[in-house]
Design a protein around this motif. Structure first.
Motif, PDB file in Angstrom:
ATOM      1  N   ARG A  56      18.383  10.940 -10.183  1.00 17.08           N
ATOM      2  CA  ARG A  56      19.675  10.382 -10.610  1.00 17.08           C
ATOM      3  C   ARG A  56      19.606   8.861 -10.723  1.00 17.08           C
ATOM      4  O   ARG A  56      20.018   8.280 -11.720  1.00 17.08           O
ATOM      5  CB  ARG A  56      20.754  10.801  -9.615  1.00 17.08           C
ATOM      6  N   GLU A 103      18.415  18.065 -11.297  1.00 17.27           N
ATOM      7  CA  GLU A 103      19.248  16.953 -11.747  1.00 17.27           C
ATOM      8  C   GLU A 103      19.253  16.882 -13.270  1.00 17.27           C
ATOM      9  O   GLU A 103      20.287  16.630 -13.885  1.00 17.27           O
ATOM     10  CB  GLU A 103      18.748  15.635 -11.164  1.00 17.27           C
ATOM     11  N   ILE A 137      17.484  17.395  -2.014  1.00 13.50           N
ATOM     12  CA  ILE A 137      18.509  16.360  -2.157  1.00 13.50           C
ATOM     13  C   ILE A 137      17.873  15.021  -2.480  1.00 13.50           C
ATOM     14  O   ILE A 137      18.344  14.282  -3.358  1.00 13.50           O
ATOM     15  CB  ILE A 137      19.370  16.277  -0.880  1.00 13.50           C
ATOM     16  N   PHE A 177      16.740  14.986  -6.068  1.00 14.09           N
ATOM     17  CA  PHE A 177      17.905  14.871  -6.936  1.00 14.09           C
ATOM     18  C   PHE A 177      18.372  13.423  -7.021  1.00 14.09           C
ATOM     19  O   PHE A 177      18.631  12.895  -8.104  1.00 14.09           O
ATOM     20  CB  PHE A 177      19.025  15.772  -6.409  1.00 14.09           C
ATOM     21  N   VAL A 178      18.460  12.764  -5.858  1.00 14.75           N
ATOM     22  CA  VAL A 178      18.922  11.367  -5.812  1.00 14.75           C
ATOM     23  C   VAL A 178      17.924  10.441  -6.505  1.00 14.75           C
ATOM     24  O   VAL A 178      18.323   9.546  -7.261  1.00 14.75           O
ATOM     25  CB  VAL A 178      19.173  10.930  -4.347  1.00 14.75           C
ATOM     26  N   SER A 224      15.137  21.649   2.187  1.00 17.33           N
ATOM     27  CA  SER A 224      16.491  21.390   1.695  1.00 17.33           C
ATOM     28  C   SER A 224      16.752  19.898   1.545  1.00 17.33           C
ATOM     29  O   SER A 224      17.313  19.451   0.545  1.00 17.33           O
ATOM     30  CB  SER A 224      17.522  21.999   2.642  1.00 17.33           C
ATOM     31  N   LEU A 225      16.339  19.136   2.533  1.00 16.62           N
ATOM     32  CA  LEU A 225      16.517  17.686   2.471  1.00 16.62           C
ATOM     33  C   LEU A 225      15.710  17.083   1.328  1.00 16.62           C
ATOM     34  O   LEU A 225      16.186  16.177   0.631  1.00 16.62           O
ATOM     35  CB  LEU A 225      16.107  17.055   3.804  1.00 16.62           C
ATOM     36  N   SER A 226      14.510  17.602   1.084  1.00 17.23           N
ATOM     37  CA  SER A 226      13.690  17.056   0.003  1.00 17.23           C
ATOM     38  C   SER A 226      14.268  17.392  -1.367  1.00 17.23           C
ATOM     39  O   SER A 226      14.093  16.625  -2.314  1.00 17.23           O
ATOM     40  CB  SER A 226      12.248  17.543   0.123  1.00 17.23           C
ATOM     41  N   GLY A 237      14.374  19.216  -6.967  1.00 19.42           N
ATOM     42  CA  GLY A 237      15.535  18.325  -7.064  1.00 19.42           C
ATOM     43  C   GLY A 237      15.540  17.532  -8.356  1.00 19.42           C
ATOM     44  O   GLY A 237      16.582  17.374  -8.995  1.00 19.42           O
TER      45      GLY A 237
END
Length: 79
Positions: free
Chosen positions: A18, A67, A11, A14-15, A7-9, A63
């Motif tokens: 982005r 995005e 995010i 995605f970042v 889950s953290l990966s 992620g």
């Protein structure tokens, strides 16, 4: 623990995508066709089906793909 790391990966991926899209001018082109980051992330996920990668690797790729899909211009772009 694997689910939380996955889950953290997502995010983190995605970042990364982005920030990469907003603050760099890095583009992948094959001839006149620009390949968006969600397309190459999806291709890498397909390739990863045949090799063993850790959960966090899948999360980062997912992620990045997610995005790109949230944007309005996610089709093929011919320049």
């Amino acid at each position: 623990m694997e689910v939380s790391l996955y889950s953290l990966s997502i995010i983190i991926g995605f970042v990364i995508a982005r920030l990469g899209v907003e603050f760099t001018n890095f583009r992948i082109r094959i001839g006149p066709i620009r390949i968006h980051h969600w397309m190459w992330a999806t291709l890498l996920m397909i390739l990863a089906l045949f090799i063993e990668i850790p959960y966090w690797g899948w999360g980062i790729l997912l992620g990045i793909a997610l995005e790109g899909l949230r944007r309005g211009d996610w089709g093929w772009r011919v320049i």
